[in-house]
Structures are given as structure tokens and as C-alpha cells.
Design a protein around this motif. Structure first.
Motif, mmCIF file in Angstrom:
data_model
loop_
_atom_site.group_PDB
_atom_site.id
_atom_site.type_symbol
_atom_site.label_atom_id
_atom_site.label_comp_id
_atom_site.label_asym_id
_atom_site.label_seq_id
_atom_site.Cartn_x
_atom_site.Cartn_y
_atom_site.Cartn_z
ATOM 1 N N HIS A 106 0.834 -1.204 0.000
ATOM 2 C CA HIS A 106 0.000 0.000 0.000
ATOM 3 C C HIS A 106 0.867 1.252 0.000
ATOM 4 N N ALA A 107 1.969 1.207 0.741
ATOM 5 C CA ALA A 107 2.849 2.372 0.800
ATOM 6 C C ALA A 107 3.415 2.698 -0.584
ATOM 7 N N GLU A 108 3.807 1.675 -1.335
ATOM 8 C CA GLU A 108 4.325 1.907 -2.684
ATOM 9 C C GLU A 108 3.253 2.477 -3.601
ATOM 10 N N ASP A 109 2.023 1.953 -3.473
ATOM 11 C CA ASP A 109 0.931 2.461 -4.299
ATOM 12 C C ASP A 109 0.620 3.923 -3.966
ATOM 13 N N LEU A 110 0.588 4.233 -2.674
ATOM 14 C CA LEU A 110 0.310 5.607 -2.268
ATOM 15 C C LEU A 110 1.420 6.552 -2.705
ATOM 16 N N GLU A 128 -7.752 11.404 -4.648
ATOM 17 C CA GLU A 128 -8.514 10.975 -3.473
ATOM 18 C C GLU A 128 -9.287 9.689 -3.756
ATOM 19 N N GLN A 129 -9.825 9.573 -4.975
ATOM 20 C CA GLN A 129 -10.569 8.365 -5.350
ATOM 21 C C GLN A 129 -9.631 7.159 -5.390
ATOM 22 N N ALA A 130 -8.444 7.299 -6.004
ATOM 23 C CA ALA A 130 -7.484 6.196 -6.090
ATOM 24 C C ALA A 130 -6.937 5.857 -4.706
ATOM 25 N N LYS A 131 -6.735 6.875 -3.885
ATOM 26 C CA LYS A 131 -6.220 6.640 -2.517
ATOM 27 C C LYS A 131 -7.233 5.841 -1.715
ATOM 28 N N ALA A 132 -8.507 6.193 -1.837
ATOM 29 C CA ALA A 132 -9.556 5.451 -1.116
ATOM 30 C C ALA A 132 -9.621 4.007 -1.601
ATOM 31 N N LYS A 133 -9.433 3.824 -2.901
ATOM 32 C CA LYS A 133 -9.458 2.472 -3.470
ATOM 33 C C LYS A 133 -8.287 1.636 -2.939
ATOM 34 N N VAL A 134 -7.101 2.248 -2.852
ATOM 35 C CA VAL A 134 -5.916 1.521 -2.349
ATOM 36 C C VAL A 134 -6.094 1.172 -0.890
ATOM 37 N N LEU A 135 -6.591 2.110 -0.105
ATOM 38 C CA LEU A 135 -6.754 1.863 1.328
ATOM 39 C C LEU A 135 -7.875 0.886 1.615
ATOM 40 N N ALA A 136 -8.831 0.762 0.703
ATOM 41 C CA ALA A 136 -9.947 -0.173 0.912
ATOM 42 C C ALA A 136 -9.519 -1.623 0.708
ATOM 43 N N THR A 137 -8.487 -1.850 -0.091
ATOM 44 C CA THR A 137 -8.076 -3.239 -0.358
ATOM 45 C C THR A 137 -7.155 -3.783 0.665
#
Length: 137
Positions: A106-110, A128-137
Motif C-alpha cells: 500500500h505504501a508503494e501504491d500511495l 482521493e478516489q485512487a487513494k480510497a481504493k488503495v486503502l480499501a483493499t
């Protein structure tokens, strides 16, 4: 006429077949042990070039004595070196699979998303949309 005796399989007693099998098995076992020792000599990074050549000469000139002395002197290290090589290969395999599968943390994706946002490639809303998607998985 030629007086030639014909050796048939029926003339070879069962006990002789057993002992021949044992001798062949021991012969193959000996060569496997010899190659394992020679392979360990060359794979050992802690052993200097002179040490490697000395052990090789000892194992080649006096094979039985050389192999048995090597096993007594450095046998425990053989197992440890083999285990380290296996662990290293396993770690390299896991890294390769992780990289090939494209799985990242997740850290790499963020961090990648933040970099895209900072370069202006994505908008704040997309970030913000992509960040929410990454944190949701």
C-alpha cells in the motif's frame, strides 16, 4: 568348431546378483559423495583459492581419505552453506514472483499516486478516489 561357452542369466546365482547390485549402488553413492564434496569446495566463498586448490588436490590424489577428512573437518559447514543457498534461492524466487505478479504494498501504491498528483498527471479528485481504493483493499 569353436569351443565357446555361453553364459546365460540362469547361470548367475541370485546371491551374486544381490552383491553386484550392492557394489553398483556403493559405486554410485561414492561418486555422488565425491561430486558433492568437490561442489562444496568450489561453492564455499569463505575458502581462499589456495584452500580450494589444496582440498581439491587432497580429494583427487587420495580420494577416500580426502573425502572422509573433508567431511570430518567441514561437514557441518556443508549443511549450513547448503541451507543458506536454499534460503537465498527461496527469497530470490519470492521476490521474482512478487515483481512478476505486480503486487506491491500500500505504501508503494500511495507513493506512486502522490508522485502522479505532484507531477500533475492526475487531479486532486482522482488522487482521493485512487487513494480510497488503495486503502480499501
Amino acid at each position: 568348431m569353436n569351443d565357446v561357452t555361453l553364459n546365460l542369466a540362469a547361470d548367475y546365482p541370485l546371491l551374486s546378483v544381490f552383491w553386484t547390485t550392492v557394489y553398483i549402488f556403493l559405486w554410485i553413492l561414492w561418486f555422488m559423495l565425491l561430486f558433492r564434496v568437490i561442489g562444496d569446495i568450489f561453492r564455499d566463498d569463505a575458502l581462499s583459492g589456495w584452500g580450494k586448490s589444496g582440498w581439491c588436490v587432497f580429494v583427487v590424489i587420495l580420494p577416500f581419505l580426502g573425502v572422509f577428512v573433508y567431511l570430518i573437518a567441514r561437514g557441518r559447514g556443508m549443511g549450513e552453506r547448503s541451507m543458506r543457498r536454499a534460503e537465498q534461492r527461496e527469497q530470490e524466487f519470492r521476490t521474482y514472483v512478487r515483481e512478476s505478479a505486480g503486487t506491491t504494498s500500500h505504501a508503494e501504491d500511495l507513493a506512486r499516486l502522490a508522485e502522479l498528483k505532484n507531477h500533475g498527471d492526475i487531479t486532486d479528485a482522482e488522487y482521493e478516489q485512487a487513494k480510497a481504493k488503495v486503502l480499501a483493499t
